[in-house]
Design an enzyme around this catalytic site. Structure first.
Site, PDB file in Angstrom:
ATOM      1  N   PRO A  57      25.230 -35.892  82.665  1.00  0.00           N
ATOM      2  CG  PRO A  57      25.109 -35.098  80.492  1.00  0.00           C
ATOM      3  CD  PRO A  57      25.703 -36.182  81.326  1.00  0.00           C
ATOM      4  CD  GLU A  58      22.395 -37.499  87.965  1.00  0.00           C
ATOM      5  OE1 GLU A  58      21.479 -37.322  88.779  1.00  0.00           O
ATOM      6  OE2 GLU A  58      23.465 -38.023  88.276  1.00  0.00           O
ATOM      7  CG  HIS A 117      35.427 -36.559  71.299  1.00  0.00           C
ATOM      8  ND1 HIS A 117      35.396 -37.870  70.870  1.00  0.00           N
ATOM      9  CD2 HIS A 117      36.578 -36.420  71.998  1.00  0.00           C
ATOM     10  CE1 HIS A 117      36.481 -38.507  71.307  1.00  0.00           C
ATOM     11  NE2 HIS A 117      37.213 -37.640  71.981  1.00  0.00           N
ATOM     12  NE  ARG A 152      32.351 -41.300  79.207  1.00  0.00           N
ATOM     13  CZ  ARG A 152      32.305 -41.378  80.525  1.00  0.00           C
ATOM     14  NH1 ARG A 152      31.755 -42.414  81.093  1.00  0.00           N
ATOM     15  NH2 ARG A 152      32.795 -40.419  81.255  1.00  0.00           N
ATOM     16  CE  LYS A 179       7.779 -50.766  92.676  1.00  0.00           C
ATOM     17  NZ  LYS A 179       6.583 -49.950  92.933  1.00  0.00           N
TER      18      LYS A 179
END
Length: 269
Positions: free
Chosen positions: A2-3, A90, A109, A150
């Site tokens: 998930p983003e 889960h 997880r 950077k």
DNA sequence: ACACACTCCTGAATGC
DNA sequence: TGCATTCAGGAGTGTG
């Protein structure tokens, strides 16, 4: 994984079922997530939900007397289900609502988090996070200012939440492909024009993915139980040695900071 | 301040 | 077939 688009898809899915309704209680089947589930959540009784918000990859449930902060981690998802339902292996947390439904948190997880905050403004999880990529605060000037000094690869920089919130491995690769920029380039090598292109590409990719219900690689599901459909529109992520959809060149993979990065060596410069 | 590696976790994929 | 190893990565923490 998930983003931002997956978390936003989740937010859009659960909001109508939560906002204005009341959480009667919380049933926790397994409190051992990334951090132990906060006791305020375990003990929560009969609280109205005022709003369902998102900041970066965090979901924020605003209650009368505080906030539930949810992170889906790597494999978490929230689904709307009729109450009751037997929990599977889960299924770790159920929010029991006063409307006959429940919101079920599933996370194989257990990289996710369920934490309590009295004051969201002061939350140490959120206070250092950079601009939301879909807001006007994320613009050419901001990104270029952050890039110009950077030497880090631009791909690595895009997954840094201090630079821009909510972008992970999938959308970093996809945005750079749309922008036509090689992921390994030193951030400082990008021109102002490159930064502008990249900002627009990020916004475009994220909006399109939200529109398609996000990307389902393995575990992510929309709150109605369906997988996200943006996977069919991925140009590079997970497509090692497959033909570029635009030019037919084989997609390549490299590692940045031990994370996979996918790109087209012909379309990106 | 910066830029890394390390760490948590489980299941799928791969290797012998 | 079966067991061991590798890989996936969000993000806080620790190191130089």
């Amino acid at each position: 994984m998930p983003e931002l688009p997956e978390v936003e898809t989740c937010r859009l899915g659960i909001e109508p079922w939560l906002s204005g309704h009341t959480i009667i209680r919380v049933e926790v089947h397994n409190a051992r997530l990334r951090w132990p589930v906060d006791k305020e959540i375990l003990l929560l009784k009969k609280k109205q939900v005022l709003s369902v918000q998102r900041r970066a990859k965090y979901l924020l449930l605003e209650l009368n007397e505080g906030w539930i902060i949810i992170h889906l981690g790597m494999s978490g998802c929230l689904r709307v289900m009729l109450y009751p339902q037997f929990p599977n292996k889960h299924d770790h947390i159920d929010l029991i609502l006063n409307n006959g439904f429940m919101i079920r948190y599933t996370d194989p997880r257990r990289f996710g988090a369920w934490l309590w905050s009295d004051n969201i403004q002061k939350s140490s999880l959120l206070d250092h996070i950079g601009p939301e990529p879909l807001s006007d605060n994320f613009n050419n000037r901001w990104l270029y200012e952050k890039l110009r000094n950077k030497r880090t690869p631009i791909k690595t920089l895009l997954t840094d939440n201090k630079i821009v919130a909510g972008i992970g491995n999938i959308y970093a690769s996809e945005s750079l492909f749309i922008a036509g920029i090689l992921p390994g380039r030193a951030a400082s090598s990008l021109s102002e024009k490159d930064a502008e292109t990249l900002v627009q590409s990020i916004k475009k990719v994220l909006l399109r993915s939200i529109h398609k219900g996000g990307t389902t690689l393995r575990n992510f599901l929309q709150s109605n139980g369906n997988p996200g459909n943006f996977i069919h529109e991925l140009h590079v992520y997970g497509r090692k040695n497959k033909k570029c959809r635009l030019c037919g060149t084989l997609i390549q993979i490299v590692k940045h900071k031990q994370r996979s990065t996918f790109f087209c060596p012909k379309c990106q410069h």
